[in-house]
Scaffold this motif. Structure first.
Motif, PDB file in Angstrom:
ATOM      1  N   ARG A   8       0.833  -1.203   0.000  1.00  0.00           N
ATOM      2  CA  ARG A   8       0.000   0.000   0.000  1.00  0.00           C
ATOM      3  C   ARG A   8       0.868   1.253   0.000  1.00  0.00           C
ATOM      4  O   ARG A   8       0.610   2.200  -0.744  1.00  0.00           O
ATOM      5  CB  ARG A   8      -0.941  -0.002   1.198  1.00  0.00           C
ATOM      6  CG  ARG A   8      -1.906   1.168   1.161  1.00  0.00           C
ATOM      7  CD  ARG A   8      -2.925   1.078   2.230  1.00  0.00           C
ATOM      8  NE  ARG A   8      -3.820  -0.041   1.916  1.00  0.00           N
ATOM      9  CZ  ARG A   8      -4.899  -0.328   2.591  1.00  0.00           C
ATOM     10  NH1 ARG A   8      -5.231   0.392   3.634  1.00  0.00           N
ATOM     11  NH2 ARG A   8      -5.665  -1.327   2.260  1.00  0.00           N
ATOM     12  N   VAL A  12       1.004   4.071  -2.946  1.00  0.00           N
ATOM     13  CA  VAL A  12       0.782   5.503  -2.703  1.00  0.00           C
ATOM     14  C   VAL A  12       1.988   6.314  -3.169  1.00  0.00           C
ATOM     15  O   VAL A  12       1.840   7.361  -3.797  1.00  0.00           O
ATOM     16  CB  VAL A  12       0.468   5.766  -1.211  1.00  0.00           C
ATOM     17  CG1 VAL A  12       0.498   7.241  -0.893  1.00  0.00           C
ATOM     18  CG2 VAL A  12      -0.881   5.172  -0.855  1.00  0.00           C
ATOM     19  N   ALA A  86     -11.145  11.218  -5.993  1.00  0.00           N
ATOM     20  CA  ALA A  86     -10.255  11.102  -4.831  1.00  0.00           C
ATOM     21  C   ALA A  86     -11.026  10.568  -3.623  1.00  0.00           C
ATOM     22  O   ALA A  86     -10.535   9.694  -2.897  1.00  0.00           O
ATOM     23  CB  ALA A  86      -9.618  12.449  -4.523  1.00  0.00           C
ATOM     24  N   LEU A  87     -12.235  11.072  -3.417  1.00  0.00           N
ATOM     25  CA  LEU A  87     -13.065  10.576  -2.320  1.00  0.00           C
ATOM     26  C   LEU A  87     -13.425   9.106  -2.518  1.00  0.00           C
ATOM     27  O   LEU A  87     -13.437   8.328  -1.555  1.00  0.00           O
ATOM     28  CB  LEU A  87     -14.338  11.406  -2.196  1.00  0.00           C
ATOM     29  CG  LEU A  87     -14.213  12.778  -1.558  1.00  0.00           C
ATOM     30  CD1 LEU A  87     -15.547  13.512  -1.622  1.00  0.00           C
ATOM     31  CD2 LEU A  87     -13.752  12.650  -0.120  1.00  0.00           C
ATOM     32  N   ALA A  90     -10.398   6.969  -1.643  1.00  0.00           N
ATOM     33  CA  ALA A  90     -10.207   6.944  -0.190  1.00  0.00           C
ATOM     34  C   ALA A  90     -11.283   6.082   0.475  1.00  0.00           C
ATOM     35  O   ALA A  90     -10.989   5.313   1.399  1.00  0.00           O
ATOM     36  CB  ALA A  90     -10.235   8.366   0.375  1.00  0.00           C
ATOM     37  N   TRP A  91     -12.508   6.202   0.005  1.00  0.00           N
ATOM     38  CA  TRP A  91     -13.615   5.415   0.557  1.00  0.00           C
ATOM     39  C   TRP A  91     -13.369   3.922   0.346  1.00  0.00           C
ATOM     40  O   TRP A  91     -13.560   3.117   1.261  1.00  0.00           O
ATOM     41  CB  TRP A  91     -14.920   5.836  -0.120  1.00  0.00           C
ATOM     42  CG  TRP A  91     -16.140   5.228   0.465  1.00  0.00           C
ATOM     43  CD1 TRP A  91     -16.754   4.076   0.099  1.00  0.00           C
ATOM     44  CD2 TRP A  91     -16.925   5.758   1.536  1.00  0.00           C
ATOM     45  NE1 TRP A  91     -17.863   3.850   0.868  1.00  0.00           N
ATOM     46  CE2 TRP A  91     -17.996   4.878   1.753  1.00  0.00           C
ATOM     47  CE3 TRP A  91     -16.828   6.897   2.321  1.00  0.00           C
ATOM     48  CZ2 TRP A  91     -18.958   5.090   2.721  1.00  0.00           C
ATOM     49  CZ3 TRP A  91     -17.795   7.112   3.281  1.00  0.00           C
ATOM     50  CH2 TRP A  91     -18.836   6.219   3.485  1.00  0.00           C
ATOM     51  N   GLN A  93     -10.607   2.478   0.080  1.00  0.00           N
ATOM     52  CA  GLN A  93      -9.442   2.057   0.851  1.00  0.00           C
ATOM     53  C   GLN A  93      -9.714   2.015   2.353  1.00  0.00           C
ATOM     54  O   GLN A  93      -8.814   1.731   3.135  1.00  0.00           O
ATOM     55  CB  GLN A  93      -8.255   2.981   0.561  1.00  0.00           C
ATOM     56  CG  GLN A  93      -7.737   2.872  -0.848  1.00  0.00           C
ATOM     57  CD  GLN A  93      -7.229   1.486  -1.175  1.00  0.00           C
ATOM     58  OE1 GLN A  93      -6.479   0.893  -0.403  1.00  0.00           O
ATOM     59  NE2 GLN A  93      -7.650   0.950  -2.302  1.00  0.00           N
ATOM     60  N   TRP A  95     -11.302   4.644   4.314  1.00  0.00           N
ATOM     61  CA  TRP A  95     -11.609   5.917   4.974  1.00  0.00           C
ATOM     62  C   TRP A  95     -13.073   6.222   4.680  1.00  0.00           C
ATOM     63  O   TRP A  95     -13.424   6.597   3.569  1.00  0.00           O
ATOM     64  CB  TRP A  95     -10.694   7.021   4.447  1.00  0.00           C
ATOM     65  CG  TRP A  95     -10.914   8.340   5.105  1.00  0.00           C
ATOM     66  CD1 TRP A  95     -10.564   8.685   6.364  1.00  0.00           C
ATOM     67  CD2 TRP A  95     -11.526   9.493   4.528  1.00  0.00           C
ATOM     68  NE1 TRP A  95     -10.916   9.982   6.615  1.00  0.00           N
ATOM     69  CE2 TRP A  95     -11.511  10.503   5.500  1.00  0.00           C
ATOM     70  CE3 TRP A  95     -12.086   9.767   3.287  1.00  0.00           C
ATOM     71  CZ2 TRP A  95     -12.036  11.771   5.266  1.00  0.00           C
ATOM     72  CZ3 TRP A  95     -12.610  11.023   3.056  1.00  0.00           C
ATOM     73  CH2 TRP A  95     -12.583  12.009   4.048  1.00  0.00           C
ATOM     74  N   GLN A  96     -13.943   6.040   5.684  1.00  0.00           N
ATOM     75  CA  GLN A  96     -15.386   6.148   5.454  1.00  0.00           C
ATOM     76  C   GLN A  96     -16.063   6.983   6.536  1.00  0.00           C
ATOM     77  O   GLN A  96     -16.778   6.456   7.397  1.00  0.00           O
ATOM     78  CB  GLN A  96     -16.007   4.750   5.382  1.00  0.00           C
ATOM     79  CG  GLN A  96     -15.445   3.927   4.258  1.00  0.00           C
ATOM     80  CD  GLN A  96     -16.082   2.565   4.141  1.00  0.00           C
ATOM     81  OE1 GLN A  96     -16.862   2.137   4.988  1.00  0.00           O
ATOM     82  NE2 GLN A  96     -15.749   1.869   3.072  1.00  0.00           N
TER      83      GLN A  96
END
Length: 137
Positions: A8, A12, A86-87, A90-91, A93, A95-96
């Protein structure tokens, strides 16, 4: 577990390097100029029609130069999708935040994109106002 975290971090880091190189290219070279290293859209060259991505390189060029209206004129959907993409990454991955759940429930639904993307593709090739505003430039 450690391998997953290492992969990961490597992913990134790779994405950050690629994004940095892309920003440098877009700041250095003008896609509108003759001799630009950016290739033209093959779909537009062969058909004369605009694809979903037509104008996106010029829109990103305008964005890295701080020209939001110019970017929106080139590819409005692409520019508006940048923060949402981008959201969405992240979601997916993990991040929620709870406050984004209603938006992400809609945005992460594949059926939405099966309507939005072809609809945008057709609309930006229609010869009438307001659809002509969706064409690049």
């Amino acid at each position: 577990m450690a391998v997953s975290r290492t992969l990961r971090i490597a992913g990134v880091a790779s994405a950050a390097v690629a994004a940095g190189a892309g920003v440098w290219l877009l700041r250095t070279f003008d896609p509108n100029a003759a001799g630009s290293p950016f290739p033209p859209c093959m779909f537009h060259a062969f058909t004369g029609l605009y694809c979903i991505g037509c104008g996106l390189t010029r829109a990103l060029h305008a964005l890295v130069h701080g020209d939001l209206p110019g970017a929106l004129a080139m590819n409005p959907l692409g520019v508006l999708m940048l923060p949402l993409m981008a959201l969405m990454v992240a979601w997916s991955q993990g991040w929620q935040p709870r406050v984004l759940r209603p938006l992400m429930d809609v945005a992460m639904e594949p059926k939405l994109w099966l309507w939005v993307l072809p609809g945008y593709w057709v609309a930006r090739n229609l010869p009438w106002l307001p659809f002509t505003l969706l064409a690049p430039g």
